[in-house]
Motif scaffolding. Structure first.
Motif, PDB file in Angstrom:
ATOM      1  N   ASN A   1       0.868  -1.256   0.076  1.00 30.94           N
ATOM      2  CA  ASN A   1       0.098  -0.015   0.032  1.00 30.94           C
ATOM      3  C   ASN A   1       0.872   1.191  -0.076  1.00 30.94           C
ATOM      4  O   ASN A   1       0.683   2.138  -0.868  1.00 30.94           O
ATOM      5  CB  ASN A   1      -0.769   0.036   1.262  1.00 30.94           C
ATOM      6  N   GLY A   2       1.854   1.377   1.007  1.00 31.32           N
ATOM      7  CA  GLY A   2       2.450   2.525   0.917  1.00 31.32           C
ATOM      8  C   GLY A   2       3.204   2.955  -0.221  1.00 31.32           C
ATOM      9  O   GLY A   2       3.497   3.933  -0.613  1.00 31.32           O
ATOM     10  N   LEU A   3       3.935   2.026  -0.684  1.00 25.78           N
ATOM     11  CA  LEU A   3       4.806   2.090  -1.839  1.00 25.78           C
ATOM     12  C   LEU A   3       3.954   2.518  -3.019  1.00 25.78           C
ATOM     13  O   LEU A   3       4.347   3.529  -3.677  1.00 25.78           O
ATOM     14  CB  LEU A   3       5.463   0.500  -2.266  1.00 25.78           C
ATOM     15  N   ILE A   4       2.842   1.708  -3.370  1.00 27.08           N
ATOM     16  CA  ILE A   4       1.987   2.284  -4.219  1.00 27.08           C
ATOM     17  C   ILE A   4       1.686   3.513  -4.107  1.00 27.08           C
ATOM     18  O   ILE A   4       1.565   4.290  -4.955  1.00 27.08           O
ATOM     19  CB  ILE A   4       0.794   1.165  -4.505  1.00 27.08           C
ATOM     20  N   ARG A   5       0.943   3.990  -2.974  1.00 26.18           N
ATOM     21  CA  ARG A   5       0.508   5.172  -2.593  1.00 26.18           C
ATOM     22  C   ARG A   5       1.568   6.433  -3.013  1.00 26.18           C
ATOM     23  O   ARG A   5       1.225   7.150  -3.960  1.00 26.18           O
ATOM     24  CB  ARG A   5      -0.063   5.415  -1.323  1.00 26.18           C
ATOM     25  N   GLY A   6       2.739   6.320  -2.493  1.00 27.54           N
ATOM     26  CA  GLY A   6       3.847   7.097  -2.624  1.00 27.54           C
ATOM     27  C   GLY A   6       4.058   7.300  -4.190  1.00 27.54           C
ATOM     28  O   GLY A   6       4.098   8.360  -4.628  1.00 27.54           O
ATOM     29  N   THR A   7       3.935   6.176  -4.844  1.00 27.00           N
ATOM     30  CA  THR A   7       4.228   6.324  -6.158  1.00 27.00           C
ATOM     31  C   THR A   7       3.275   7.045  -6.889  1.00 27.00           C
ATOM     32  O   THR A   7       3.443   8.004  -7.737  1.00 27.00           O
ATOM     33  CB  THR A   7       4.239   4.762  -6.873  1.00 27.00           C
ATOM     34  N   LEU A   8       2.176   6.515  -6.635  1.00 26.12           N
ATOM     35  CA  LEU A   8       0.651   7.377  -7.177  1.00 26.12           C
ATOM     36  C   LEU A   8       0.773   8.869  -6.967  1.00 26.12           C
ATOM     37  O   LEU A   8       0.608   9.609  -8.146  1.00 26.12           O
ATOM     38  CB  LEU A   8      -0.468   6.518  -6.543  1.00 26.12           C
ATOM     39  N   GLU A   9       1.228   9.085  -5.653  1.00 29.77           N
ATOM     40  CA  GLU A   9       1.230  10.495  -5.472  1.00 29.77           C
ATOM     41  C   GLU A   9       2.329  11.364  -6.247  1.00 29.77           C
ATOM     42  O   GLU A   9       1.805  12.404  -6.839  1.00 29.77           O
ATOM     43  CB  GLU A   9       1.551  10.622  -3.864  1.00 29.77           C
ATOM     44  N   ALA A  10       3.587  10.860  -6.138  1.00 27.49           N
ATOM     45  CA  ALA A  10       4.465  11.394  -6.688  1.00 27.49           C
ATOM     46  C   ALA A  10       4.239  11.420  -8.551  1.00 27.49           C
ATOM     47  O   ALA A  10       4.505  12.561  -9.129  1.00 27.49           O
ATOM     48  CB  ALA A  10       5.927  10.870  -6.385  1.00 27.49           C
ATOM     49  N   ALA A  11       3.853  10.505  -8.949  1.00 27.31           N
ATOM     50  CA  ALA A  11       3.496  10.508 -10.486  1.00 27.31           C
ATOM     51  C   ALA A  11       2.530  11.590 -10.799  1.00 27.31           C
ATOM     52  O   ALA A  11       2.576  12.112 -11.671  1.00 27.31           O
ATOM     53  CB  ALA A  11       3.149   8.991 -10.820  1.00 27.31           C
ATOM     54  N   ASP A  12       1.470  11.388  -9.998  1.00 31.61           N
ATOM     55  CA  ASP A  12       0.296  12.499 -10.112  1.00 31.61           C
ATOM     56  C   ASP A  12       1.008  13.883 -10.126  1.00 31.61           C
ATOM     57  O   ASP A  12       0.669  14.603 -11.061  1.00 31.61           O
ATOM     58  CB  ASP A  12      -0.698  12.278  -9.158  1.00 31.61           C
TER      59      ASP A  12
ATOM     60  N   VAL B   1      -3.689  -2.666 -16.406  1.00 29.04           N
ATOM     61  CA  VAL B   1      -4.533  -1.538 -15.319  1.00 29.04           C
ATOM     62  C   VAL B   1      -3.648  -0.384 -14.873  1.00 29.04           C
ATOM     63  O   VAL B   1      -2.785  -0.427 -14.593  1.00 29.04           O
ATOM     64  CB  VAL B   1      -4.767  -2.273 -14.140  1.00 29.04           C
ATOM     65  N   LEU B   2      -4.465   0.630 -15.280  1.00 30.31           N
ATOM     66  CA  LEU B   2      -3.927   2.145 -14.909  1.00 30.31           C
ATOM     67  C   LEU B   2      -4.500   2.390 -13.745  1.00 30.31           C
ATOM     68  O   LEU B   2      -5.958   2.328 -13.543  1.00 30.31           O
ATOM     69  CB  LEU B   2      -4.508   2.944 -16.013  1.00 30.31           C
ATOM     70  N   LEU B   3      -3.812   2.630 -12.588  1.00 33.99           N
ATOM     71  CA  LEU B   3      -4.307   2.782 -11.166  1.00 33.99           C
ATOM     72  C   LEU B   3      -4.205   4.357 -11.024  1.00 33.99           C
ATOM     73  O   LEU B   3      -3.185   4.938 -10.936  1.00 33.99           O
ATOM     74  CB  LEU B   3      -3.010   1.922 -10.232  1.00 33.99           C
ATOM     75  N   LEU B   4      -5.533   4.750 -10.607  1.00 33.90           N
ATOM     76  CA  LEU B   4      -5.402   6.181 -10.289  1.00 33.90           C
ATOM     77  C   LEU B   4      -6.146   6.337  -8.830  1.00 33.90           C
ATOM     78  O   LEU B   4      -7.091   5.753  -8.413  1.00 33.90           O
ATOM     79  CB  LEU B   4      -6.219   6.876 -11.528  1.00 33.90           C
ATOM     80  N   GLU B   5      -5.674   7.071  -7.997  1.00 38.33           N
ATOM     81  CA  GLU B   5      -6.367   7.394  -6.818  1.00 38.33           C
ATOM     82  C   GLU B   5      -6.767   9.098  -6.685  1.00 38.33           C
ATOM     83  O   GLU B   5      -6.125   9.930  -7.126  1.00 38.33           O
ATOM     84  CB  GLU B   5      -5.185   7.249  -5.792  1.00 38.33           C
ATOM     85  N   THR B   6      -7.971   8.982  -5.918  1.00 36.61           N
ATOM     86  CA  THR B   6      -8.527  10.370  -6.112  1.00 36.61           C
ATOM     87  C   THR B   6      -8.566  11.138  -4.543  1.00 36.61           C
ATOM     88  O   THR B   6      -8.926  12.011  -4.237  1.00 36.61           O
ATOM     89  CB  THR B   6      -9.978  10.266  -6.256  1.00 36.61           C
ATOM     90  N   GLY B   7      -8.188  10.071  -3.585  1.00 36.44           N
ATOM     91  CA  GLY B   7      -8.745  10.565  -2.082  1.00 36.44           C
ATOM     92  C   GLY B   7     -10.147  11.059  -1.936  1.00 36.44           C
ATOM     93  O   GLY B   7     -10.225  11.462  -0.887  1.00 36.44           O
ATOM     94  N   GLY B   8     -11.170  10.636  -2.785  1.00 37.42           N
ATOM     95  CA  GLY B   8     -12.375  10.785  -2.591  1.00 37.42           C
ATOM     96  C   GLY B   8     -12.606  12.227  -2.987  1.00 37.42           C
ATOM     97  O   GLY B   8     -13.929  12.814  -2.797  1.00 37.42           O
ATOM     98  N   GLU B   9     -11.744  13.159  -3.465  1.00 39.61           N
ATOM     99  CA  GLU B   9     -12.063  14.582  -3.829  1.00 39.61           C
ATOM    100  C   GLU B   9     -12.328  14.837  -5.255  1.00 39.61           C
ATOM    101  O   GLU B   9     -11.763  14.389  -6.212  1.00 39.61           O
ATOM    102  CB  GLU B   9     -10.552  15.312  -3.692  1.00 39.61           C
TER     103      GLU B   9
ATOM    104  N   ALA C   1     -12.300  17.041  -7.338  1.00 40.01           N
ATOM    105  CA  ALA C   1     -11.441  17.820  -8.258  1.00 40.01           C
ATOM    106  C   ALA C   1     -10.354  16.899  -8.606  1.00 40.01           C
ATOM    107  O   ALA C   1     -10.245  16.635  -9.827  1.00 40.01           O
ATOM    108  CB  ALA C   1     -10.730  18.737  -7.454  1.00 40.01           C
ATOM    109  N   ARG C   2     -10.072  16.058  -7.938  1.00 39.90           N
ATOM    110  CA  ARG C   2      -9.060  14.914  -8.350  1.00 39.90           C
ATOM    111  C   ARG C   2      -9.604  13.750  -9.113  1.00 39.90           C
ATOM    112  O   ARG C   2      -9.237  13.246 -10.013  1.00 39.90           O
ATOM    113  CB  ARG C   2      -8.118  14.424  -7.188  1.00 39.90           C
ATOM    114  N   GLU C   3     -10.944  13.517  -8.783  1.00 40.37           N
ATOM    115  CA  GLU C   3     -11.706  12.563  -9.576  1.00 40.37           C
ATOM    116  C   GLU C   3     -11.813  13.014 -11.019  1.00 40.37           C
ATOM    117  O   GLU C   3     -11.491  12.189 -11.892  1.00 40.37           O
ATOM    118  CB  GLU C   3     -13.074  12.377  -8.799  1.00 40.37           C
ATOM    119  N   VAL C   4     -11.944  14.218 -11.226  1.00 42.75           N
ATOM    120  CA  VAL C   4     -12.099  14.914 -12.511  1.00 42.75           C
ATOM    121  C   VAL C   4     -10.672  14.754 -13.149  1.00 42.75           C
ATOM    122  O   VAL C   4     -10.600  14.074 -14.489  1.00 42.75           O
ATOM    123  CB  VAL C   4     -12.423  16.255 -12.510  1.00 42.75           C
TER     124      VAL C   4
END
Lengths: 344, 344
Positions: free
Chosen positions: A82-93, B99-107, B109-112
DNA sequence: ATCATCTGCTAAATCCTTTTAGCAATTATG
DNA sequence: CATAATTGCTAAAAGGATTTAGCAGATGAT
């Protein structure tokens, strides 16, 4: 409904300029000589039409996709992922990139497949993540591809991100010492094979090395070293129960991970021993359950989220030192160790 | 080194046929009239050159990418994510998708943003996953896009995959009854607001509804219903400690999730009560820790992995009923409930 | 006045597939 | 035997961006 996607040609037409001009302006080319007015018109037109570039077309031309492949052995079994993926996702974003997640189960055949699937999609770089830090076999890749190893190492790919286990080991001993614990300390989860780094975890052997280095320096030594192969709660329980049954005069436990510590809690609870009054406990990982234990477990956190972020940073940085990049493991102080100003 | 990527034109040239022929043969078009010999030559040439189609070019032409977007509110905080992601990954892989993994934190703006990033990459479909099953706001999408809600529901998108909580609730009561527990049962974690479904979890309210339905049918009722807002270990501890302090003559616990049960274990342990002899415990989720507790916790598993697989299946199926697709929650029998032939 | 340079912009090629439309030769049909 | 249909294949367009090469007019240098 039937409206087609807006293309660059549409934008150019509305702006009264050529496609070339529109492209140059929208991609922000530096040394173009287009007028300020042209810039304004193109941007206005793009905004008005809600233009979004077709990334497939762009990828076809430029070979860049703003996509990075995250190839891991196992997402499944371990909460560490989880943590690894989350950090990756965040920075990538933040960097305007997107993450393709692929899982291989550690099987070479699936690794090859995953790499091909990613190459077919022209990813800009690869992050190879292992859920237990270790040397990972990576099938060969066209040389142009950038690779970062995350919680893993590889002969072929020297850029890797790892937790600073050695330093954490030292810090754990310092912490125990400063809490007045210098004797009667038992090590739970020692494992000769792990310690020599042959199997499973490259970094956990460093955790132990750090522990031993700091103890040597302070003239400390363990009263007992309980060894086991796996590090699950059940093993921690058995080891600690064994210690107590044999009436070894243990005064504190240093567990090599939180699940072992969880098992230790269970054995101590059954024996009627109170933590930390009768038996302080310190551990590593900062697993989710560390906060839920009663009393809260003092532990050195694996900085997974930061590691993921750092991996992306290295992957996208123009140039990078081909070394191990170590991320500090910070102490999370809870009530399992007394005499210490505690935080959550 | 400098060798360029092999293209379809190279294959066609080597096979002595046109690009058209090569394309038709390699994509396996059904009603083409090309000779068997042509097929053989093209396949041989492709194999010899190690041809891999450029998916960007293909996507440009066909608008298909064999990629699905997995958009979730939180990967991070919850271990539940693992199963959903793993199931999705597995099924996608089997279907030749990625699979493309995307996270929004439920916000929103980030969902869009996430949706746009995915649309830009022309994904073939969207899976919207929530870590606690609930009604999710989904910004509007071009109508052509297929959407499956995973552990979530949405007014706009009727295809969803959910755990069968109602039935699990009933099964839990049946299980308790068949273990001879009909009275003295306490419910841990009841929450009026949750039960009415306003907040947090669409499905947990069904869990409770199932419990109540089955109890009514059997003429059973709770001796106590302890309510709390959050369902963490600490709350379970407090609730059960409260029950014991007030000397409510409880004989068994039904906890609404495993973390509450974990807290219950702690309180029971401190009070010197043995599980299951003095107090059987049954729970829901099959959290990782359920197996690590002593004794093992009997619990109804959230079938996350199967849910992920089902979501992919529905997404890629030619047509699909626009309903909720419920996945059974199976009982994982461990030692926290006696008189039952136990597994694992 | 002549040539070179700069300015502001564009036409056309290119990336690699898929797909449409159709060609030339052969076989079937009436 | 003339026409129609089938067979086996291909040329060229399309998809939407980036990039190369270069054009016409204005300005500056000699």
């Amino acid at each position: 409904m039937g409206r087609k996607r807006v293309t660059l040609a549409d934008v150019a037409r509305l702006a009264g300029l050529s496609q070339t001009a529109a492209s140059m302006i929208l991609t922000g080319r530096p040394d173009t000589r287009l007028s300020a007015e042209a810039h304004a018109r193109v941007h206005a037109a793009a905004a008005e039409l809600g233009y979004r570039p077709n990334l497939a077309a762009r990828a076809l031309r430029t070979d860049k996709t703003r996509t990075i492949a995250f190839i891991s052995d196992v997402v499944a079994t371990t909460r560490f992922a989880n943590g690894l993926i989350r950090g990756t996702l965040e920075a990538a974003d933040k960097a305007g990139h997107v993450v393709l997640l692929l899982e291989t189960g550690g099987e070479p055949a699936r690794e090859v497949q995953a790499i091909e699937a990613a190459l077919d999609r022209q990813v800009d770089g690869f992050i190879f993540a292992a859920m237990r830090a270790r040397e990972v076999f990576v099938p060969s890749l066209p040389a142009a591809n950038r690779v970062v190893m995350l919680n893993a190492t590889s002969r072929k790919h020297p850029v890797s991100v790892l937790p600073d286990e050695f330093e954490a080991g030292r810090a754990a001993i310092r912490l125990l010492d400063s809490a007045g614990i210098r004797e009667g300390l038992a090590l739970i989860g020692h494992n000769q094979v792990v310690e020599e780094g042959y199997f499973r975890s490259e970094t956990v052997s460093r955790r132990l090395a750090g522990i031993r280095a700091e103890m040597d320096q302070r003239g400390m030594s363990f009263l007992a070293e309980e060894s086991c192969w796996n590090w699950e709660a059940a093993h921690g329980y058995e080891l600690v129960k064994g210690l107590l049954d044999r009436r070894v005069p243990v005064e504190a436990l240093l567990c090599l991970n939180d699940r072992l510590a969880f098992g230790a809690y269970q054995a101590l609870g059954e024996a009627g021993l109170r933590i930390p009054r009768d038996m302080p406990v310190v551990s590593f990982d900062n697993d989710e359950l560390a906060a839920d234990l009663r009393p809260g477990l003092t532990t050195f956190a694996l900085p997974h989220e930061q590691m993921g972020q750092e991996a992306v940073r290295l992957l996208l940085a123009p140039e990078v030192e081909p070394f191990e990049h170590l991320i500090a493991m910070t102490a999370v102080l809870r009530q399992s160790l007394a005499n210490i100003g505690g935080a959550d």
